[in-house]
Design a protein around this motif. Structure first.
Motif, PDB file in Angstrom:
ATOM      1  N   GLY A 360      -7.243  -4.527  17.165  1.00 51.06           N
ATOM      2  CA  GLY A 360      -6.413  -5.486  16.606  1.00 51.06           C
ATOM      3  C   GLY A 360      -5.849  -4.700  15.051  1.00 51.06           C
ATOM      4  N   PRO A 361      -5.284  -5.414  14.322  1.00 53.32           N
ATOM      5  CA  PRO A 361      -4.820  -4.962  13.200  1.00 53.32           C
ATOM      6  C   PRO A 361      -5.899  -4.196  12.149  1.00 53.32           C
ATOM      7  CG  PRO A 361      -3.964  -7.015  13.334  1.00 53.32           C
ATOM      8  CD  PRO A 361      -4.786  -6.881  14.331  1.00 53.32           C
ATOM      9  N   LEU A 362      -5.618  -3.312  11.657  1.00 55.79           N
ATOM     10  CA  LEU A 362      -6.653  -2.151  10.943  1.00 55.79           C
ATOM     11  C   LEU A 362      -7.342  -3.138   9.861  1.00 55.79           C
ATOM     12  CD1 LEU A 362      -7.767   0.534  10.910  1.00 55.79           C
ATOM     13  CD2 LEU A 362      -5.726   1.268   9.286  1.00 55.79           C
ATOM     14  N   PHE A 363      -6.375  -3.591   9.013  1.00 57.24           N
ATOM     15  CA  PHE A 363      -6.934  -4.349   7.703  1.00 57.24           C
ATOM     16  C   PHE A 363      -7.444  -5.649   8.006  1.00 57.24           C
ATOM     17  CE2 PHE A 363      -3.946  -0.798   5.580  1.00 57.24           C
ATOM     18  CZ  PHE A 363      -5.033  -0.008   5.773  1.00 57.24           C
ATOM     19  N   GLY A 364      -7.029  -6.341   9.096  1.00 54.36           N
ATOM     20  CA  GLY A 364      -7.605  -7.501   9.022  1.00 54.36           C
ATOM     21  C   GLY A 364      -7.198  -8.702   7.810  1.00 54.36           C
ATOM     22  N   ASP A 365      -8.188  -9.298   7.536  1.00 58.05           N
ATOM     23  CA  ASP A 365      -7.833 -10.323   6.370  1.00 58.05           C
ATOM     24  C   ASP A 365      -7.297  -9.803   5.374  1.00 58.05           C
ATOM     25  OD1 ASP A 365      -8.617 -12.266   8.219  1.00 58.05           O
ATOM     26  OD2 ASP A 365     -10.835 -12.595   7.454  1.00 58.05           O
ATOM     27  N   PHE A 366      -7.620  -8.644   5.207  1.00 54.79           N
ATOM     28  CA  PHE A 366      -7.248  -7.618   3.905  1.00 54.79           C
ATOM     29  C   PHE A 366      -5.809  -6.995   3.746  1.00 54.79           C
ATOM     30  CE2 PHE A 366     -11.887  -8.032   3.838  1.00 54.79           C
ATOM     31  CZ  PHE A 366     -12.222  -8.311   2.763  1.00 54.79           C
ATOM     32  N   THR A 367      -4.897  -7.345   4.837  1.00 52.63           N
ATOM     33  CA  THR A 367      -3.887  -6.569   5.043  1.00 52.63           C
ATOM     34  C   THR A 367      -3.027  -6.878   3.678  1.00 52.63           C
ATOM     35  OG1 THR A 367      -4.110  -6.855   7.307  1.00 52.63           O
ATOM     36  CG2 THR A 367      -1.864  -6.247   6.449  1.00 52.63           C
ATOM     37  N   ASP A 368      -2.741  -8.117   3.460  1.00 47.22           N
ATOM     38  CA  ASP A 368      -1.803  -8.288   2.226  1.00 47.22           C
ATOM     39  C   ASP A 368      -2.344  -8.151   1.249  1.00 47.22           C
ATOM     40  OD1 ASP A 368      -0.022  -9.710   4.162  1.00 47.22           O
ATOM     41  OD2 ASP A 368      -0.787 -11.713   4.099  1.00 47.22           O
ATOM     42  N   GLU A 369      -3.650  -7.896   0.728  1.00 45.23           N
ATOM     43  CA  GLU A 369      -4.043  -7.609  -0.294  1.00 45.23           C
ATOM     44  C   GLU A 369      -3.702  -5.996  -0.574  1.00 45.23           C
ATOM     45  OE1 GLU A 369      -8.389  -6.720  -2.073  1.00 45.23           O
ATOM     46  OE2 GLU A 369      -8.221  -8.623  -1.264  1.00 45.23           O
ATOM     47  N   ILE A 370      -3.871  -5.302   0.471  1.00 45.60           N
ATOM     48  CA  ILE A 370      -3.735  -3.927   0.452  1.00 45.60           C
ATOM     49  C   ILE A 370      -2.272  -3.534   0.348  1.00 45.60           C
ATOM     50  CG2 ILE A 370      -4.041  -1.696   1.809  1.00 45.60           C
ATOM     51  CD1 ILE A 370      -6.848  -2.823   3.010  1.00 45.60           C
ATOM     52  N   LEU A 371      -1.467  -4.163   1.171  1.00 45.79           N
ATOM     53  CA  LEU A 371      -0.019  -3.985   1.202  1.00 45.79           C
ATOM     54  C   LEU A 371       0.538  -4.179  -0.272  1.00 45.79           C
ATOM     55  CD1 LEU A 371       2.418  -5.261   3.828  1.00 45.79           C
ATOM     56  CD2 LEU A 371       2.984  -5.614   1.550  1.00 45.79           C
ATOM     57  N   ASP A 372      -0.076  -5.391  -0.988  1.00 49.65           N
ATOM     58  CA  ASP A 372       0.536  -5.790  -2.242  1.00 49.65           C
ATOM     59  C   ASP A 372       0.174  -4.525  -3.096  1.00 49.65           C
ATOM     60  OD1 ASP A 372       1.839  -8.004  -1.286  1.00 49.65           O
ATOM     61  OD2 ASP A 372       0.312  -9.348  -1.682  1.00 49.65           O
ATOM     62  N   TYR A 373      -0.959  -4.106  -3.054  1.00 47.89           N
ATOM     63  CA  TYR A 373      -1.581  -3.074  -4.178  1.00 47.89           C
ATOM     64  C   TYR A 373      -0.695  -1.666  -4.092  1.00 47.89           C
ATOM     65  CZ  TYR A 373      -4.505   0.182  -6.514  1.00 47.89           C
ATOM     66  OH  TYR A 373      -5.201   1.152  -7.236  1.00 47.89           O
ATOM     67  N   CYS A 374      -0.537  -1.450  -2.563  1.00 44.76           N
ATOM     68  CA  CYS A 374       0.012  -0.175  -2.556  1.00 44.76           C
ATOM     69  C   CYS A 374       1.764  -0.150  -2.697  1.00 44.76           C
ATOM     70  CB  CYS A 374      -0.069   0.301  -1.004  1.00 44.76           C
ATOM     71  SG  CYS A 374      -1.721   0.704  -0.733  1.00 44.76           S
ATOM     72  N   LEU A 375       2.200  -1.361  -2.571  1.00 44.99           N
ATOM     73  CA  LEU A 375       3.766  -1.599  -3.206  1.00 44.99           C
ATOM     74  C   LEU A 375       3.631  -1.586  -4.580  1.00 44.99           C
ATOM     75  CD1 LEU A 375       6.372  -2.188  -1.937  1.00 44.99           C
ATOM     76  CD2 LEU A 375       5.828  -4.548  -2.286  1.00 44.99           C
ATOM     77  N   ALA A 376       2.584  -2.083  -5.396  1.00 45.12           N
ATOM     78  CA  ALA A 376       2.880  -2.045  -6.914  1.00 45.12           C
ATOM     79  C   ALA A 376       2.251  -0.937  -7.276  1.00 45.12           C
ATOM     80  CB  ALA A 376       1.916  -3.138  -7.426  1.00 45.12           C
ATOM     81  N   ASN A 377       1.568  -0.039  -6.601  1.00 47.24           N
ATOM     82  CA  ASN A 377       1.146   1.465  -6.983  1.00 47.24           C
ATOM     83  C   ASN A 377       1.662   2.369  -6.088  1.00 47.24           C
ATOM     84  OD1 ASN A 377      -1.111   0.618  -9.367  1.00 47.24           O
ATOM     85  ND2 ASN A 377      -1.374  -0.923  -7.628  1.00 47.24           N
ATOM     86  N   LYS A 378       2.505   2.433  -5.489  1.00 46.48           N
ATOM     87  CA  LYS A 378       3.041   3.397  -4.503  1.00 46.48           C
ATOM     88  C   LYS A 378       3.035   4.589  -5.079  1.00 46.48           C
ATOM     89  CE  LYS A 378       7.311   4.112  -1.417  1.00 46.48           C
ATOM     90  NZ  LYS A 378       8.558   3.869  -1.140  1.00 46.48           N
ATOM     91  N   LYS A 379       2.502   5.521  -4.043  1.00 47.26           N
ATOM     92  CA  LYS A 379       2.650   6.807  -4.116  1.00 47.26           C
ATOM     93  C   LYS A 379       2.979   7.551  -2.648  1.00 47.26           C
ATOM     94  CE  LYS A 379      -0.877   7.329  -8.019  1.00 47.26           C
ATOM     95  NZ  LYS A 379      -2.160   8.217  -8.230  1.00 47.26           N
ATOM     96  N   VAL A 380       4.015   8.371  -2.556  1.00 49.83           N
ATOM     97  CA  VAL A 380       4.225   9.062  -1.404  1.00 49.83           C
ATOM     98  C   VAL A 380       3.607  10.569  -1.347  1.00 49.83           C
ATOM     99  CG1 VAL A 380       6.043   9.830   0.109  1.00 49.83           C
ATOM    100  CG2 VAL A 380       6.500   7.797  -1.347  1.00 49.83           C
ATOM    101  N   ARG A 381       2.970  10.602   0.000  1.00 51.98           N
ATOM    102  CA  ARG A 381       2.296  11.846  -0.044  1.00 51.98           C
ATOM    103  C   ARG A 381       3.218  13.103  -0.242  1.00 51.98           C
ATOM    104  NH1 ARG A 381      -2.296  13.270   3.181  1.00 51.98           N
ATOM    105  NH2 ARG A 381      -2.011  11.142   4.265  1.00 51.98           N
ATOM    106  N   ASN A 382       2.409  13.863  -1.121  1.00 53.64           N
ATOM    107  CA  ASN A 382       3.380  15.094  -1.788  1.00 53.64           C
ATOM    108  C   ASN A 382       2.668  16.315  -1.405  1.00 53.64           C
ATOM    109  OD1 ASN A 382       1.450  14.849  -3.488  1.00 53.64           O
ATOM    110  ND2 ASN A 382       2.700  14.773  -5.445  1.00 53.64           N
ATOM    111  N   GLN A 383       1.804  16.432  -0.386  1.00 55.01           N
ATOM    112  CA  GLN A 383       1.095  17.439  -0.258  1.00 55.01           C
ATOM    113  C   GLN A 383       1.198  18.001   1.365  1.00 55.01           C
ATOM    114  OE1 GLN A 383      -0.623  14.799  -1.398  1.00 55.01           O
ATOM    115  NE2 GLN A 383      -2.638  14.556  -0.302  1.00 55.01           N
ATOM    116  N   ILE A 384       0.730  19.118   1.548  1.00 53.21           N
ATOM    117  CA  ILE A 384       0.810  19.270   3.056  1.00 53.21           C
ATOM    118  C   ILE A 384      -0.817  18.376   3.759  1.00 53.21           C
ATOM    119  CG2 ILE A 384       0.831  21.029   4.814  1.00 53.21           C
ATOM    120  CD1 ILE A 384       3.153  20.967   3.102  1.00 53.21           C
TER     121      ILE A 384
END
Length: 386
Positions: A360-384
């Motif tokens: 099932g969903p990887l983050f379970g009950d923490f999905t929205d918490e992780i999504l919101d954090y990453c949206l506010a602190n977004k970094k795009v992979r810049n290394q190989i």
């Protein structure tokens, strides 16, 4: 000239990342297609369009391309319909870089330093370390010259040892098991673990470790490999508590010395309390419902895996010592004495597809918490990706 060199370096990196991004997407699509093709009866012609729209809306906030195929495949294979399935490429390209300090990945995941950085009793005992073209014993004392006598002394009392790269052994790659035979240590390729052999490969960092004897409960899944439990932990961005997001059992293919999917093994989802699911998935998408080594035994008959609570406790203990990584995937086992052991820490490029396909969903009950954090602190992979 300096500006031209910088521009060319930037251009090369951008092109390399774009190529790697395409390869990554193709790999994910191949995995999804394998699950779909092997299990046609599971897939319905129609899907909950409203839920699909929620999935698209949820993950579109990153303004990053993704497919709806994970939603379809994972919902069908796991039997859990949800908009919380994490698109694999968004996990690798945005979530991991935003929540983990990936630039330090290789340092903290270096198997040569597990016993230095973390609680040492959890890890396989290091017998010989090869670090930066130098040899060190299990106590990290320099070995000026590795000769036959020195190696024999180091290996004294061992029946089997494992030689593995210190920083990259994904999928069981380049892991070798040497067994004492007539006084010498020999692997499946009939190569001898000698001082000459080790001096020849010393330009690549590696570690020689004890081979852990598994507890009988785990050995029954496949007698030729060390069958492990993968546990993904998460240090909450809100509370700082370390939580277990998901876990699964990895069982090796009969005859294989490793339990990895890409070596023919299978994974079986575990519940929050450590109870085995009634099915597992192989790398080609085939579903399995029985033990490899005991075809007459159903996975659903096994119940809770032995000492699961001890595995969770050990994972949380080590996770608390890795301060710059919030997401960690541990490969762990229970040894013959019933004690939890950590085989490997995965800090970057952590697998997601088969986790979600069977649990099932990887983050379970923490999905929205992780999504919101990453949206506010977004970094795009810049290394190989390595």
């Amino acid at each position: 000239m300096y500006k031209i060199i910088n521009f060319l370096e930037w251009l090369f990196r951008k092109l390399a990342l774009r190529i790697q991004f395409s390869i990554l997407i193709n790999n994910f699509n191949s995995q999804l297609n394998g699950i779909r093709i092997k299990n046609k009866s599971l897939f319905k012609t129609g899907y909950d369009n409203q839920l699909k729209k929620q999935y698209v809306k949820k993950w579109s906030v990153f303004n990053h391309p993704f497919s709806t195929e994970p939603f379809k495949v994972y919902s069908s294979s796991s039997g859990i319909a949800s908009a919380d399935y994490v698109p694999d490429n968004i996990f690798y390209w945005i979530i991991e870089p935003s929540i983990n300090r990936l630039r330090t990945n290789f340092a903290y995941a270096d198997k040569n330093f597990y016993e230095k950085f973390y609680t040492p009793g959890f890890f396989p005992k290091g017998i010989l370390h090869c670090i930066n073209n130098g040899f060190y014993d299990g106590n990290y004392q320099l070995i000026p010259s590795l000769d036959r006598i020195t190696l024999e002394n180091l290996l004294s009392g061992q029946g089997q040892v494992v030689l593995k790269p210190s920083t990259d052994s994904r999928g069981g790659r380049n892991i070798q098991i040497f067994t004492r035979t007539n006084g010498s240590f020999v692997n499946k390729a009939n190569e001898t673990l000698s001082s000459e052999y080790l001096n020849r490969i010393r330009n690549s960092d590696f570690v020689v470790q004890e081979r852990i004897a598994p507890h009988p409960f785990y050995d029954r899944f496949n007698h030729t490999s060390l069958n492990t439990v993968r546990i993904m932990t998460y240090k909450s961005v809100k509370t700082g508590n370390i939580e277990v997001l998901c876990s699964l059992l990895k069982m090796g293919k009969p005859g294989s010395q490793v339990d990895n999917l890409h070596s023919g093994g299978a994974i079986v989802a575990l519940s929050d309390s450590g109870e085995l699911s009634d099915f597992g998935i192989c790398s080609d998408g085939t579903f399995v419902h029985h033990l490899f080594s005991e075809p007459g035994t159903k996975l659903s008959d096994i119940g809770t895996v032995y000492n699961y609570d001890k595995l969770v406790e050990a994972a949380k203990t080590v996770a608390s010592q890795v301060l710059n990584f919030r997401l960690i995937s541990f490969d762990m086992c229970i040894d013959s004495t019933g004690s939890p052991r950590v085989i490997e820490l995965n800090l970057g490029n952590q697998g997601t597809a088969f986790f979600q396909a069977c649990r099932g969903p990887l983050f379970g009950d923490f999905t929205d918490e992780i999504l919101d954090y990453c949206l506010a602190n977004k970094k795009v992979r810049n290394q190989i990706l390595l």
